[in-house]
Design a protein around this motif. Structure first.
Motif, PDB file in Angstrom:
ATOM      1  N   GLU A  13       0.816  -1.220   0.000  1.00 34.55           N
ATOM      2  CA  GLU A  13       0.000   0.000   0.000  1.00 34.55           C
ATOM      3  C   GLU A  13       0.846   1.264   0.000  1.00 34.55           C
TER       4      GLU A  13
ATOM      5  N   LEU B 192       1.475   2.248  -3.539  1.00 29.51           N
ATOM      6  CA  LEU B 192       0.305   2.350  -4.415  1.00 29.51           C
ATOM      7  C   LEU B 192       0.215   3.722  -5.076  1.00 29.51           C
TER       8      LEU B 192
ATOM      9  N   THR C 202       0.236   4.348  -9.049  1.00 27.37           N
ATOM     10  CA  THR C 202      -0.891   5.013  -9.707  1.00 27.37           C
ATOM     11  C   THR C 202      -0.418   6.211 -10.522  1.00 27.37           C
TER      12      THR C 202
ATOM     13  N   GLN D  94      -1.096  -2.787  -9.419  1.00 23.33           N
ATOM     14  CA  GLN D  94      -2.054  -1.918  -8.736  1.00 23.33           C
ATOM     15  C   GLN D  94      -3.285  -2.711  -8.294  1.00 23.33           C
ATOM     16  N   ALA D  95      -3.771  -3.570  -9.169  1.00 14.80           N
ATOM     17  CA  ALA D  95      -4.961  -4.361  -8.843  1.00 14.80           C
ATOM     18  C   ALA D  95      -4.687  -5.331  -7.701  1.00 14.80           C
TER      19      ALA D  95
ATOM     20  N   GLN E  64      -4.941  -3.418  -4.554  1.00 16.86           N
ATOM     21  CA  GLN E  64      -6.306  -2.962  -4.277  1.00 16.86           C
ATOM     22  C   GLN E  64      -7.244  -4.088  -3.867  1.00 16.86           C
TER      23      GLN E  64
ATOM     24  N   SER F 150      -8.397  -3.605  -0.420  1.00 21.18           N
ATOM     25  CA  SER F 150      -9.106  -2.363  -0.115  1.00 21.18           C
ATOM     26  C   SER F 150     -10.391  -2.647   0.672  1.00 21.18           C
TER      27      SER F 150
ATOM     28  N   ASP G 204     -12.972  -0.790   0.273  1.00 25.50           N
ATOM     29  CA  ASP G 204     -14.058  -0.358  -0.602  1.00 25.50           C
ATOM     30  C   ASP G 204     -14.450  -1.492  -1.542  1.00 25.50           C
TER      31      ASP G 204
ATOM     32  N   THR H  19     -13.843  -0.892  -5.311  1.00 23.81           N
ATOM     33  CA  THR H  19     -12.420  -0.955  -5.649  1.00 23.81           C
ATOM     34  C   THR H  19     -11.964  -2.397  -5.783  1.00 23.81           C
ATOM     35  N   ARG H  20     -12.423  -3.265  -4.888  1.00 23.01           N
ATOM     36  CA  ARG H  20     -12.045  -4.678  -4.962  1.00 23.01           C
ATOM     37  C   ARG H  20     -12.593  -5.320  -6.234  1.00 23.01           C
TER      38      ARG H  20
ATOM     39  N   ALA I 138     -10.551  -4.175  -9.138  1.00 18.74           N
ATOM     40  CA  ALA I 138      -9.241  -4.824  -9.126  1.00 18.74           C
ATOM     41  C   ALA I 138      -9.339  -6.258  -9.639  1.00 18.74           C
TER      42      ALA I 138
END
Length: 315
Positions: free
Chosen positions: A58, A61, A65, A84-85, A88, A91, A93, A96-97, A100
């Motif tokens: 993290e 990240l 990004t 990045q995925a 995530q 995450s 959220d 977001t998951r 990803a």
């Protein structure tokens, strides 16, 4: 001094020395790789993206990004997107998951399968991922990744079979031509191929010693020399032995088998019993990246092309 940037001299006696351990080394390596994502050199950015695939967290990240938004190279961009995925996935959220997981569906990296299986894992009778929709997306992505991995495995197997088969094809063509023209089954045929291989080795060493600057062109001389060396030994074999055995297949088999043993021992005497190495020129090094994790070596591609050319010429 971290605050002023000035050099501290002399160092205080009650200072605490920084102990570098594996955790710090890993952290520094990841941080350096993240910084290299903005390097102007493509190879440096590609190496950094590959390193971050296995060590990103993290903390990196934001750097990933930012680099992803600026990156224009398709290969590096794909690596950064997958990295990045993978971050995530943890995450909090839900959207977001899911995003990803959908991104990971485009991956053909075997490690992606492990990440998706972790989402679907059960512990204590309950799923690690509590959201059913997220698990559903993970199952879809897992099937897509497994399909890509199966395709890549098939491509690798077909290519390996074609490259090895092309070598056997060249050997078989020689046997077929010899038998078709002379009616002789030559059990020393493999040793004649060996003579050509050692001729290539000798030419390689001559170039390395006397013309190192032209080493990349040694195959241009080595290939005809290999054919010439094998041809001369074959001519000597025919004139000295086989010409007296036409129409006597059993005696021909025994004679050529004995000659094969003689040739093998002669090579061991001259070059030693250990295997010798014929190096690829620089233009045959590396390979063609068919997909992530599947690299088709240029040396094998050249062998397949050469076998196809020989087959075309004698058709």
């Amino acid at each position: 001094d971290l605050l002023t940037g000035k050099t501290v001299s002399p160092l205080p006696e009650n200072r605490d020395d920084v102990v570098v351990n594996n955790r710090i080394r890993r952290g520094l390596g990841t941080a350096i790789a993240a910084l290299k994502l903005s390097a102007p050199d493509r190879s440096a950015r590609l190496a950094a993206a590959k390193e971050l695939q296995n060590s990103a967290d993290e903390d990196t990240l934001a750097a990933i990004t930012t680099a992803l938004a600026k990156e224009s190279d398709a290969e590096i961009k794909e690596l950064l997107s997958q990295t990045q995925a993978s971050i995530q996935l943890a995450s909090t959220d839900r959207a977001t998951r899911i995003a990803a997981i959908r991104t990971l569906a485009e991956s053909s990296n075997p490690s992606t399968k492990t990440l998706l299986l972790a989402v679907l894992e059960q512990k204590g009778g309950s799923y690690v991922e509590p959201d059913a929709e997220v698990r559903g997306e993970a199952e879809k992505s897992l099937r897509a990744v497994e399909s890509k991995l199966a395709t890549g495995d098939m491509i690798g197997r077909i290519f390996s079979g074609a490259s090895l088969g092309s070598i056997l094809l060249l050997a078989a063509l020689g046997l077929a031509i010899t038998y078709g023209l002379m009616g002789v089954i030559n059990l020393a045929h493999g040793e004649l191929i060996m003579v050509g291989a050692y001729a290539t080795y000798v030419v390689q060493n001559l170039f390395r010693r006397y013309a190192p600057g032209a080493f990349d062109a040694y195959l241009i001389c080595a290939v005809p020399m290999a054919f010439a060396a094998a041809g001369l030994v074959g001519m000597a074999l025919e004139r000295c032995v086989i010409r007296f055995l036409y129409g006597r297949p059993l005696e021909t088999l025994l004679a050529t088998w004995g000659i094969s043993l003689i040739l093998m021992q002669a090579v061991r005497t001259v070059f030693g019993a250990q295997n010798v190495q014929v190096e690829n020129p620089s233009w045959m090094s590396g390979g063609f990246v068919a997909m992530t994790g599947i690299v088709l070596p240029w040396s094998r591609i050249v062998i397949i092309a050469f076998a196809a050319l020989v087959l075309l010429l004698i058709w």
